[in-house]
Design a protein around this motif. Structure first.
Motif, PDB file in Angstrom:
ATOM      1  N   THR A  20       0.834  -1.159   0.228  1.00 41.97           N
ATOM      2  CA  THR A  20      -0.171  -0.187   0.025  1.00 41.97           C
ATOM      3  C   THR A  20       0.953   1.294  -0.015  1.00 41.97           C
ATOM      4  OG1 THR A  20      -1.777  -1.019   1.182  1.00 41.97           O
ATOM      5  CG2 THR A  20      -1.836   1.182   1.185  1.00 41.97           C
TER       6      THR A  20
ATOM      7  N   ALA B 158       2.316   1.434  -3.416  1.00 42.43           N
ATOM      8  CA  ALA B 158       1.090   2.090  -4.324  1.00 42.43           C
ATOM      9  C   ALA B 158       0.540   3.631  -4.021  1.00 42.43           C
ATOM     10  CB  ALA B 158      -0.319   1.299  -4.125  1.00 42.43           C
TER      11      ALA B 158
ATOM     12  N   ILE C 238       1.479   6.647  -6.826  1.00 42.77           N
ATOM     13  CA  ILE C 238       0.232   7.340  -7.399  1.00 42.77           C
ATOM     14  C   ILE C 238       0.787   8.841  -7.137  1.00 42.77           C
ATOM     15  CG2 ILE C 238      -2.044   8.274  -6.742  1.00 42.77           C
ATOM     16  CD1 ILE C 238      -2.674   5.257  -6.124  1.00 42.77           C
TER      17      ILE C 238
ATOM     18  N   SER D  61      -1.805  -0.130  -8.525  1.00 38.64           N
ATOM     19  CA  SER D  61      -1.773   1.398  -8.610  1.00 38.64           C
ATOM     20  C   SER D  61      -2.046   1.809 -10.160  1.00 38.64           C
ATOM     21  CB  SER D  61      -0.634   1.968  -8.184  1.00 38.64           C
ATOM     22  OG  SER D  61       0.513   1.653  -8.981  1.00 38.64           O
TER      23      SER D  61
ATOM     24  N   VAL E 280      -5.720   2.909 -10.903  1.00 41.73           N
ATOM     25  CA  VAL E 280      -6.053   3.845 -10.139  1.00 41.73           C
ATOM     26  C   VAL E 280      -5.474   5.218 -10.769  1.00 41.73           C
ATOM     27  CG1 VAL E 280      -5.712   4.948  -7.918  1.00 41.73           C
ATOM     28  CG2 VAL E 280      -6.314   2.662  -7.757  1.00 41.73           C
ATOM     29  N   CYS E 281      -4.205   5.165 -11.375  1.00 41.84           N
ATOM     30  CA  CYS E 281      -3.637   6.135 -11.994  1.00 41.84           C
ATOM     31  C   CYS E 281      -4.411   6.377 -13.440  1.00 41.84           C
ATOM     32  CB  CYS E 281      -2.306   5.901 -12.425  1.00 41.84           C
ATOM     33  SG  CYS E 281      -1.232   5.860 -10.716  1.00 41.84           S
TER      34      CYS E 281
ATOM     35  N   LEU F 104      -7.565   5.793 -13.864  1.00 41.53           N
ATOM     36  CA  LEU F 104      -8.832   6.532 -13.626  1.00 41.53           C
ATOM     37  C   LEU F 104      -8.689   7.948 -13.291  1.00 41.53           C
ATOM     38  CD1 LEU F 104     -10.434   3.623 -11.283  1.00 41.53           C
ATOM     39  CD2 LEU F 104     -11.301   4.727 -13.848  1.00 41.53           C
ATOM     40  N   ILE F 105      -7.644   8.321 -12.337  1.00 39.77           N
ATOM     41  CA  ILE F 105      -7.185   9.409 -11.995  1.00 39.77           C
ATOM     42  C   ILE F 105      -7.065  10.411 -13.500  1.00 39.77           C
ATOM     43  CG2 ILE F 105      -5.244  11.101 -10.995  1.00 39.77           C
ATOM     44  CD1 ILE F 105      -5.046   8.998  -8.672  1.00 39.77           C
TER      45      ILE F 105
END
Length: 127
Positions: free
Chosen positions: A11, A14, A18, A71, A74-75, A77-78
């Motif tokens: 975590t 990650a 990010i 990650s 997630v990146c 999506l960001i």
């Protein structure tokens, strides 16, 4: 508690990954002013791997790899929802996969340094 430490280190990797992604893609950090002809931005992805590996003391290599891989979506999506899209999704995926490579290269540098340190201490004891 010891069972959850690999999850914690993954975590941390990650989150740091990010943060580096947002700072580079959001133009918070400008690296190319020093040498404008090159692209040194990818070298900043060494930092999340190095920091997470130092915190985990060289253990949990797979957890660090999974943290970097998790990650990536997630990146994406960001990037899709909060930032201006310049490249296609395939180019962004290729960029992020190479960023995972650089992050894990940072882990390998720390592991190499730790093995080198153990070896040099062993040789000093023999002398």
């Amino acid at each position: 508690m010891k069972r959850y430490l690999p999850l914690l280190y993954g975590t941390i990797n990650a989150i740091l990954f990010i943060i580096v992604f947002i700072s580079l893609k959001g133009h918070v950090v400008t690296v190319n002013r020093i040498i404008p002809q090159s692209d040194l931005c990818m070298l900043l992805y060494l930092l999340p791997g190095m920091i997470a590996c130092l915190l985990s003391r060289g253990e949990n290599f797979i957890a660090l790899l999974l943290g970097a891989i998790i990650s990536v979506p997630v990146c994406l999506l960001i990037r899709h929802y909060f930032m201006l899209e310049i490249r296609s999704n395939w180019q962004e995926i290729a960029y992020l996969i190479s960023a995972v490579f650089w992050s894990m290269l940072g882990v390998m540098f720390v592991l190499l340094y730790q093995v080198w340190g153990k070896q040099s201490r062993r040789q000093k004891r023999r002398i």
